[in-house]
Motif scaffolding. Structure first.
Motif, PDB file in Angstrom:
ATOM      1  N   SER A  88       0.848  -1.196   0.000  1.00 38.00           N
ATOM      2  CA  SER A  88       0.000   0.000   0.000  1.00 38.00           C
ATOM      3  C   SER A  88       0.880   1.242   0.000  1.00 38.00           C
ATOM      4  O   SER A  88       1.853   1.311   0.757  1.00 38.00           O
ATOM      5  CB  SER A  88      -0.888   0.007   1.240  1.00 38.00           C
ATOM      6  OG  SER A  88      -1.401   1.298   1.439  1.00 38.00           O
ATOM      7  N   PRO A  89       0.555   2.240  -0.841  1.00 38.05           N
ATOM      8  CA  PRO A  89       1.380   3.451  -0.834  1.00 38.05           C
ATOM      9  C   PRO A  89       1.309   4.206   0.482  1.00 38.05           C
ATOM     10  O   PRO A  89       2.216   4.988   0.781  1.00 38.05           O
ATOM     11  CB  PRO A  89       0.788   4.283  -1.973  1.00 38.05           C
ATOM     12  CG  PRO A  89      -0.575   3.745  -2.181  1.00 38.05           C
ATOM     13  CD  PRO A  89      -0.506   2.305  -1.829  1.00 38.05           C
ATOM     14  N   ARG A  90       0.271   3.976   1.277  1.00 41.09           N
ATOM     15  CA  ARG A  90       0.150   4.695   2.546  1.00 41.09           C
ATOM     16  C   ARG A  90       1.265   4.338   3.515  1.00 41.09           C
ATOM     17  O   ARG A  90       1.533   5.079   4.446  1.00 41.09           O
ATOM     18  CB  ARG A  90      -1.161   4.369   3.233  1.00 41.09           C
ATOM     19  CG  ARG A  90      -2.319   4.306   2.319  1.00 41.09           C
ATOM     20  CD  ARG A  90      -3.065   5.614   2.326  1.00 41.09           C
ATOM     21  NE  ARG A  90      -4.343   5.448   1.720  1.00 41.09           N
ATOM     22  CZ  ARG A  90      -4.842   6.280   0.823  1.00 41.09           C
ATOM     23  NH1 ARG A  90      -4.159   7.328   0.453  1.00 41.09           N
ATOM     24  NH2 ARG A  90      -6.025   6.075   0.317  1.00 41.09           N
ATOM     25  N   ASN A  97       1.508  10.215  -5.314  1.00 38.35           N
ATOM     26  CA  ASN A  97       0.769  11.221  -4.565  1.00 38.35           C
ATOM     27  C   ASN A  97       0.183  10.644  -3.288  1.00 38.35           C
ATOM     28  O   ASN A  97       0.013  11.364  -2.304  1.00 38.35           O
ATOM     29  CB  ASN A  97      -0.378  11.774  -5.425  1.00 38.35           C
ATOM     30  CG  ASN A  97       0.140  12.672  -6.516  1.00 38.35           C
ATOM     31  OD1 ASN A  97       1.286  13.095  -6.474  1.00 38.35           O
ATOM     32  ND2 ASN A  97      -0.693  12.960  -7.489  1.00 38.35           N
ATOM     33  N   GLN A  98      -0.129   9.360  -3.313  1.00 37.18           N
ATOM     34  CA  GLN A  98      -0.765   8.773  -2.137  1.00 37.18           C
ATOM     35  C   GLN A  98       0.233   8.362  -1.072  1.00 37.18           C
ATOM     36  O   GLN A  98      -0.167   7.985   0.024  1.00 37.18           O
ATOM     37  CB  GLN A  98      -1.604   7.565  -2.559  1.00 37.18           C
ATOM     38  CG  GLN A  98      -2.847   7.984  -3.316  1.00 37.18           C
ATOM     39  CD  GLN A  98      -3.701   6.821  -3.720  1.00 37.18           C
ATOM     40  OE1 GLN A  98      -3.248   5.689  -3.744  1.00 37.18           O
ATOM     41  NE2 GLN A  98      -4.940   7.095  -4.047  1.00 37.18           N
ATOM     42  N   MET A  99       1.509   8.419  -1.394  1.00 36.88           N
ATOM     43  CA  MET A  99       2.511   8.088  -0.379  1.00 36.88           C
ATOM     44  C   MET A  99       2.654   9.263   0.576  1.00 36.88           C
ATOM     45  O   MET A  99       2.620  10.414   0.159  1.00 36.88           O
ATOM     46  CB  MET A  99       3.859   7.792  -1.039  1.00 36.88           C
ATOM     47  CG  MET A  99       3.921   6.434  -1.696  1.00 36.88           C
ATOM     48  SD  MET A  99       5.271   6.291  -2.866  1.00 36.88           S
ATOM     49  CE  MET A  99       6.677   6.451  -1.813  1.00 36.88           C
ATOM     50  N   PRO A 100       2.806   8.987   1.876  1.00 38.98           N
ATOM     51  CA  PRO A 100       2.980  10.081   2.826  1.00 38.98           C
ATOM     52  C   PRO A 100       4.412  10.596   2.802  1.00 38.98           C
ATOM     53  O   PRO A 100       5.348   9.859   2.510  1.00 38.98           O
ATOM     54  CB  PRO A 100       2.644   9.426   4.168  1.00 38.98           C
ATOM     55  CG  PRO A 100       2.953   7.993   3.978  1.00 38.98           C
ATOM     56  CD  PRO A 100       2.742   7.676   2.529  1.00 38.98           C
ATOM     57  N   ASP A 101       4.565  11.860   3.125  1.00 41.56           N
ATOM     58  CA  ASP A 101       5.899  12.448   3.237  1.00 41.56           C
ATOM     59  C   ASP A 101       6.597  11.916   4.475  1.00 41.56           C
ATOM     60  O   ASP A 101       5.941  11.632   5.467  1.00 41.56           O
ATOM     61  CB  ASP A 101       5.770  13.967   3.326  1.00 41.56           C
ATOM     62  CG  ASP A 101       5.734  14.594   1.951  1.00 41.56           C
ATOM     63  OD1 ASP A 101       6.540  14.168   1.121  1.00 41.56           O
ATOM     64  OD2 ASP A 101       4.907  15.489   1.736  1.00 41.56           O
ATOM     65  N   PRO A 102       7.912  11.811   4.510  1.00 39.88           N
ATOM     66  CA  PRO A 102       8.860  11.993   3.419  1.00 39.88           C
ATOM     67  C   PRO A 102       8.886  10.798   2.467  1.00 39.88           C
ATOM     68  O   PRO A 102       8.829   9.658   2.907  1.00 39.88           O
ATOM     69  CB  PRO A 102      10.196  12.114   4.149  1.00 39.88           C
ATOM     70  CG  PRO A 102      10.001  11.399   5.421  1.00 39.88           C
ATOM     71  CD  PRO A 102       8.573  11.538   5.783  1.00 39.88           C
ATOM     72  N   LYS A 103       8.958  11.074   1.178  1.00 42.11           N
ATOM     73  CA  LYS A 103       8.938   9.986   0.199  1.00 42.11           C
ATOM     74  C   LYS A 103      10.036  10.212  -0.829  1.00 42.11           C
ATOM     75  O   LYS A 103      10.404  11.350  -1.114  1.00 42.11           O
ATOM     76  CB  LYS A 103       7.578   9.913  -0.470  1.00 42.11           C
ATOM     77  CG  LYS A 103       7.060  11.231  -1.013  1.00 42.11           C
ATOM     78  CD  LYS A 103       5.627  11.068  -1.443  1.00 42.11           C
ATOM     79  CE  LYS A 103       4.988  12.380  -1.823  1.00 42.11           C
ATOM     80  NZ  LYS A 103       3.580  12.240  -2.133  1.00 42.11           N
ATOM     81  N   SER A 105       3.128  18.097  -1.958  1.00 45.86           N
ATOM     82  CA  SER A 105       3.274  16.657  -1.727  1.00 45.86           C
ATOM     83  C   SER A 105       2.575  15.867  -2.832  1.00 45.86           C
ATOM     84  O   SER A 105       2.830  14.693  -3.008  1.00 45.86           O
ATOM     85  CB  SER A 105       2.681  16.302  -0.373  1.00 45.86           C
ATOM     86  OG  SER A 105       2.784  14.931  -0.130  1.00 45.86           O
ATOM     87  N   GLU A 106       1.695  16.542  -3.543  1.00 46.57           N
ATOM     88  CA  GLU A 106       0.999  15.898  -4.656  1.00 46.57           C
ATOM     89  C   GLU A 106       1.388  16.599  -5.945  1.00 46.57           C
ATOM     90  O   GLU A 106       1.611  17.809  -5.958  1.00 46.57           O
ATOM     91  CB  GLU A 106      -0.520  16.007  -4.474  1.00 46.57           C
ATOM     92  CG  GLU A 106      -1.080  15.067  -3.458  1.00 46.57           C
ATOM     93  CD  GLU A 106      -2.592  14.990  -3.546  1.00 46.57           C
ATOM     94  OE1 GLU A 106      -3.165  15.458  -4.542  1.00 46.57           O
ATOM     95  OE2 GLU A 106      -3.194  14.453  -2.608  1.00 46.57           O
ATOM     96  N   GLN A 163      -1.176   6.231 -13.253  1.00 43.83           N
ATOM     97  CA  GLN A 163      -1.303   5.410 -12.043  1.00 43.83           C
ATOM     98  C   GLN A 163      -0.082   5.594 -11.132  1.00 43.83           C
ATOM     99  O   GLN A 163      -0.200   5.648  -9.912  1.00 43.83           O
ATOM    100  CB  GLN A 163      -1.441   3.940 -12.409  1.00 43.83           C
ATOM    101  CG  GLN A 163      -2.845   3.482 -12.692  1.00 43.83           C
ATOM    102  CD  GLN A 163      -3.350   3.986 -14.021  1.00 43.83           C
ATOM    103  OE1 GLN A 163      -4.013   5.008 -14.088  1.00 43.83           O
ATOM    104  NE2 GLN A 163      -3.015   3.297 -15.094  1.00 43.83           N
ATOM    105  N   ARG A 173      -0.245   8.854  -9.416  1.00 44.77           N
ATOM    106  CA  ARG A 173      -1.273   8.819  -8.379  1.00 44.77           C
ATOM    107  C   ARG A 173      -0.777   8.046  -7.155  1.00 44.77           C
ATOM    108  O   ARG A 173      -1.005   8.457  -6.014  1.00 44.77           O
ATOM    109  CB  ARG A 173      -2.546   8.182  -8.939  1.00 44.77           C
ATOM    110  CG  ARG A 173      -3.797   8.698  -8.267  1.00 44.77           C
ATOM    111  CD  ARG A 173      -5.041   8.202  -8.960  1.00 44.77           C
ATOM    112  NE  ARG A 173      -5.350   8.947 -10.156  1.00 44.77           N
ATOM    113  CZ  ARG A 173      -5.536   8.384 -11.350  1.00 44.77           C
ATOM    114  NH1 ARG A 173      -5.423   7.101 -11.494  1.00 44.77           N
ATOM    115  NH2 ARG A 173      -5.833   9.124 -12.379  1.00 44.77           N
ATOM    116  N   LEU A 174      -0.077   6.938  -7.405  1.00 44.40           N
ATOM    117  CA  LEU A 174       0.486   6.180  -6.290  1.00 44.40           C
ATOM    118  C   LEU A 174       1.505   7.023  -5.531  1.00 44.40           C
ATOM    119  O   LEU A 174       1.537   7.021  -4.302  1.00 44.40           O
ATOM    120  CB  LEU A 174       1.165   4.901  -6.800  1.00 44.40           C
ATOM    121  CG  LEU A 174       0.252   3.746  -7.148  1.00 44.40           C
ATOM    122  CD1 LEU A 174       1.062   2.615  -7.735  1.00 44.40           C
ATOM    123  CD2 LEU A 174      -0.488   3.265  -5.931  1.00 44.40           C
TER     124      LEU A 174
END
Lengths: 206, 124
Positions: A69-71, A95-101, A177-178, A89, A92-93
């Motif tokens: 999961s990207p979360r 973008n769905q990861m939380p910072d820091p990434k 972040s997105e 996709q 979008r994935l």
């Protein structure tokens, strides 16, 4: 988080007193526990799997926890050819990861399209849409190369600052972040590149 | 003086509470003092596989699916009762044997009904 004199620090260390700062502790913790996002796009993914398996063993560097999961992921390894159908996709994935990434662009295809660069359906590099931290050349890169990129990323994480004007980007409220997800246009993805992210080297012909 | 035997449960419960709450609290403090939250439309999206979700999650199934539920029940309940039946088969008195046979017959009757109704035919 004041700076400590290096001489005093090594002196203390010799006496058995370990002095650290919040920043070092934080960076030490997260650089040794990078959770990659579990997805592969093409043949590079096979090398990525080999890196995670017993012979090369990315667990030695704390990166074995591939998350579905990207979360829960810190690192996106873009392993393989990014087709134009897949690019939205991936953005979008990301973008769905939380910072820091962080992003590792693995192989020639993820960097520039590679051998399929002339293909009508191949994205010419994932760095057109998302910021990339480490590029690995190769077709496909060997697992050692991925480990090297991983260590480079650890070095980068270790050098990121928590405070001050040059603090890490993910700590700055103004840094996004997105990133905008490209849409399918008539002939190409729209927009073909995100100008805020994509800074190709300027060719100077003399 | 011996401590109250329930004291250990209190300590255990306290530890069990502190163990998840402490990291969560630390993360909350970290977010408050260092990391600015950056929520977004896609980051807050429910579906997390990179594809945009279409429509509502609360969809309705057609009531015709009740047949599959019944057939599943027949085989499922049959299997659950057949295994202990088979294990204890040699030691069963005649009354229990007949009772289980009647029960199986009831289920087989359901199967025959479903068969006769044509539920087991492969949908063309």
């Amino acid at each position: 988080m004041g700076e400590i004199d290096e001489g005093l620090r090594s002196e203390l260390q010799r006496q058995g007193v370990w002095v650290t700062s919040m920043q070092e502790l934080y960076n030490w913790g997260r650089k040794n526990s990078i959770w990659p996002l579990q997805f592969g796009l093409a043949c590079c993914a096979i090398e990525m799997i080999a890196t995670a398996a017993s012979r090369y063993d990315i667990a030695r560097f704390g990166g074995e926890v591939f998350r579905p999961s990207p979360r829960q992921a810190d690192l996106m390894i873009v392993a393989g050819t990014v087709t134009k159908k897949m690019a939205p996709q991936i953005v979008r994935l990301y973008n769905q990861m939380p910072d820091p990434k962080y992003v590792i662009s693995m192989g020639a295809c993820a960097i520039s399209g590679g051998p399929f660069k002339q293909g009508y359906n191949v994205l010419k590099g994932i760095d057109r849409y998302i910021p990339v931290d480490v590029y690995i050349p190769g077709c496909p890169p060997r697992p050692e190369a991925l480990l090297h990129a991983f260590m480079e990323l650890q070095r980068k994480i270790d050098s990121q600052k928590l405070s001050g004007a040059d603090k890490a980007g993910f700590l700055k409220p103004e840094q996004p972040s997105e990133f905008p997800v490209p849409a399918f246009g008539e002939h190409d993805l729209q927009p073909p590149a995100n100008p805020d992210v994509y800074h190709p080297p300027k060719l100077e012909r003399v | 003086m011996t401590p109250n035997p329930y004291l250990f449960i209190v300590i255990f419960a306290g530890m069990a509470l502190a163990f998840p709450l402490l990291p969560l609290g630390l993360a909350w403090l970290w977010r408050k003092f260092f990391q600015p939250p950056k929520p977004g439309v896609q980051k807050n999206a429910i579906y997390e596989c990179g594809v945009e979700s279409i429509g509502e999650a609360q969809v309705q199934f057609r009531s015709q699916y009740y047949l599959y539920a019944i057939i599943f029940l027949i085989f499922d309940v049959e299997a659950i009762f057949l295994v202990p039946f088979a294990v204890a088969f040699t030691g069963l008195p005649i009354g229990a044997f007949v009772a289980l046979l009647v029960f199986l017959l009831l289920l087989i009757e359901g199967l025959v009904w479903a068969w006769g109704k044509g539920c087991l035919n492969w949908a063309k």
